[in-house]
Structures are given as C-alpha cells and as structure tokens.
Design a protein around this motif. Structure first.
Motif, PDB file in Angstrom:
ATOM      1  N   ALA A 127       0.184   4.340  -3.437  1.00 49.71           N
ATOM      2  CA  ALA A 127       1.298   5.736  -2.650  1.00 49.71           C
ATOM      3  C   ALA A 127       1.602   6.372  -3.451  1.00 49.71           C
ATOM      4  O   ALA A 127       1.109   7.479  -3.720  1.00 49.71           O
ATOM      5  CB  ALA A 127       0.297   5.758  -0.861  1.00 49.71           C
ATOM      6  N   ARG A 176      -0.322   7.067   2.384  1.00 48.24           N
ATOM      7  CA  ARG A 176      -1.015   5.994   1.774  1.00 48.24           C
ATOM      8  C   ARG A 176      -2.809   5.020   2.757  1.00 48.24           C
ATOM      9  O   ARG A 176      -3.505   4.504   2.530  1.00 48.24           O
ATOM     10  CB  ARG A 176      -0.051   5.525   3.312  1.00 48.24           C
ATOM     11  N   ASN A 177      -3.540   5.933   4.250  1.00 49.13           N
ATOM     12  CA  ASN A 177      -3.959   6.613   3.932  1.00 49.13           C
ATOM     13  C   ASN A 177      -5.736   5.810   3.203  1.00 49.13           C
ATOM     14  O   ASN A 177      -6.726   5.370   2.988  1.00 49.13           O
ATOM     15  CB  ASN A 177      -4.808   7.078   5.191  1.00 49.13           C
ATOM     16  N   THR A 178      -5.407   7.104   2.310  1.00 42.71           N
ATOM     17  CA  THR A 178      -6.170   7.276   1.184  1.00 42.71           C
ATOM     18  C   THR A 178      -6.473   6.156  -0.408  1.00 42.71           C
ATOM     19  O   THR A 178      -7.763   5.865  -0.354  1.00 42.71           O
ATOM     20  CB  THR A 178      -6.085   8.217   0.163  1.00 42.71           C
ATOM     21  N   VAL A 179      -5.146   5.070   0.585  1.00 44.28           N
ATOM     22  CA  VAL A 179      -5.051   3.891  -0.206  1.00 44.28           C
ATOM     23  C   VAL A 179      -5.669   3.475  -0.212  1.00 44.28           C
ATOM     24  O   VAL A 179      -6.324   2.272  -1.038  1.00 44.28           O
ATOM     25  CB  VAL A 179      -3.177   3.729  -1.228  1.00 44.28           C
ATOM     26  N   GLN A 180      -5.070   2.730   1.364  1.00 46.72           N
ATOM     27  CA  GLN A 180      -6.171   1.673   1.868  1.00 46.72           C
ATOM     28  C   GLN A 180      -7.806   2.162   2.235  1.00 46.72           C
ATOM     29  O   GLN A 180      -8.208   0.788   1.881  1.00 46.72           O
ATOM     30  CB  GLN A 180      -5.629   1.962   3.596  1.00 46.72           C
ATOM     31  N   ALA A 181      -8.472   3.406   2.029  1.00 47.55           N
ATOM     32  CA  ALA A 181      -9.747   3.925   2.085  1.00 47.55           C
ATOM     33  C   ALA A 181     -10.014   3.466   0.882  1.00 47.55           C
ATOM     34  O   ALA A 181     -11.416   2.749   0.878  1.00 47.55           O
ATOM     35  CB  ALA A 181     -10.148   5.034   2.525  1.00 47.55           C
ATOM     36  N   MET A 211      -8.915   1.374  -1.613  1.00 46.11           N
ATOM     37  CA  MET A 211      -9.140  -0.334  -1.695  1.00 46.11           C
ATOM     38  C   MET A 211     -10.189  -0.752  -0.859  1.00 46.11           C
ATOM     39  O   MET A 211     -10.515  -1.838  -1.266  1.00 46.11           O
ATOM     40  CB  MET A 211      -7.310  -1.214  -1.620  1.00 46.11           C
ATOM     41  N   LYS A 212     -10.807  -0.473   0.254  1.00 52.06           N
ATOM     42  CA  LYS A 212     -11.024  -1.560   0.995  1.00 52.06           C
ATOM     43  C   LYS A 212     -12.950  -0.957   0.629  1.00 52.06           C
ATOM     44  O   LYS A 212     -13.558  -1.661   0.416  1.00 52.06           O
ATOM     45  CB  LYS A 212     -11.166  -0.749   2.472  1.00 52.06           C
ATOM     46  N   ILE A 269       0.492  -0.951   0.053  1.00 48.31           N
ATOM     47  CA  ILE A 269      -0.063   0.005   0.118  1.00 48.31           C
ATOM     48  C   ILE A 269       0.583   1.264   0.180  1.00 48.31           C
ATOM     49  O   ILE A 269       0.704   2.186  -0.774  1.00 48.31           O
ATOM     50  CB  ILE A 269      -0.549  -0.351   1.059  1.00 48.31           C
TER      51      ILE A 269
END
Length: 160
Positions: free
Chosen positions: A28, A35-40, A42-43, A24
């Motif tokens: 990003a 990183r949190n944007t990519v994680q959100a 993907m979720k 991740i």
C-alpha cells in the motif's frame, strides 16, 4: 472469469512479481493507496482466478534439471483425458498444452540428462493411446514465461 483490470491492478501485480512476500501495508505504501484498497484488490484478483497463487519461481536448471525439451504427442483422440492424467503423474512434466496441428499435445519436460530424457520419452511412448512423438530440445530460453508485459499492454501503462 474475465475482470475489469486497471492501472492499479497492473501496478499491484508488478509489485507482487518483484516481491511476492511483501506485506500488504508495504505494498500500500509503495503504491500510494490505503491498505484496505490493496487488500480488496488482491482478494478480487484471487477470487477471479487472475492470480492463482504465490509459489516461488523455481529455476529447475539450478536444482539439477539442465535438459529441457518439448514433446509433441500425436494420440488417439478418444484417449486424450487418460493420457493427460497419466502425464500429470510424471514429475518431469512441467506443463501440457492441447494444441492444433500435427501434435495433439505439447508437453514441456525437464530432465537431468539426455539419458533421463530418453527414459521419460520411452515412458510416454508406453502410454496406451500415444501414437507418435516428436522431441524438440530447448537450447536456451531467451524469453521465459512472463505475463507482466501483457498486463502492461492491457492497461496501456508502462510498468517499471
């Protein structure tokens, strides 16, 4: 479930298509977002069902299944569900589509040889409710299954 899809989603899917095992943090960095944007993202894509998983893209020809065919099946309509369940148990069946037209189902099959294909077709004919089949051999696959051009079209963004 249909979701709102934007250029960042398309870029993320393009990166995952190129490198499904990318961490991740690396994704990003490539996309220039947190990183949190990519994680959100993907979720959200996974929860919506837009991304169903990250299995390897296996070239079945490379592992010995050089004969590819499409089998159109005409069947008794009231037996469609049990026929589909029986086909699910055939390891050579790669996918099944319910269709309109003469054939009720379109089945994609991979076999090791023509003899192997014949035996698979004979097994399909033995399924209760199968009335007729038509076999079309695939000589080549100039365009394989793909989804990124559709994503590109949806977002009006060119994916490199």
């Amino acid at each position: 479930m249909t979701i709102k899809f934007d250029a960042l989603d398309a870029a993320l899917l393009a990166e995952l298509a190129r490198d499904p095992r990318a961490p991740i943090l690396e994704l990003a960095q490539r996309l220039g977002v947190a990183r949190n944007t990519v994680q959100a993202r993907m979720k959200r894509l996974e929860a919506s069902g837009a991304v169903r998983g990250y299995p390897p893209d296996i070239d079945v020809q490379a592992i010995g299944f050089a004969v590819h065919a499409f089998l159109g099946i005409e069947l008794d309509q009231n037996k469609m569900d049990p026929i589909i369940e029986t086909l699910r148990g055939f390891p050579h069946v790669l996918e099944v589509h319910a269709t309109t037209g003469r054939a009720d189902l379109l089945v994609r099959i991979a076999a090791q040889s023509q003899q192997d294909l014949l035996e698979i077709i004979q097994r399909v004919h033995a399924i209760d409710g199968v009335n007729h089949t038509e076999t079309m051999l695939a000589l080549a696959t100039p365009i394989g299954y793909r989804s990124l051009p559709l994503v590109e079209h949806l977002t009006n963004r060119t994916i490199p």
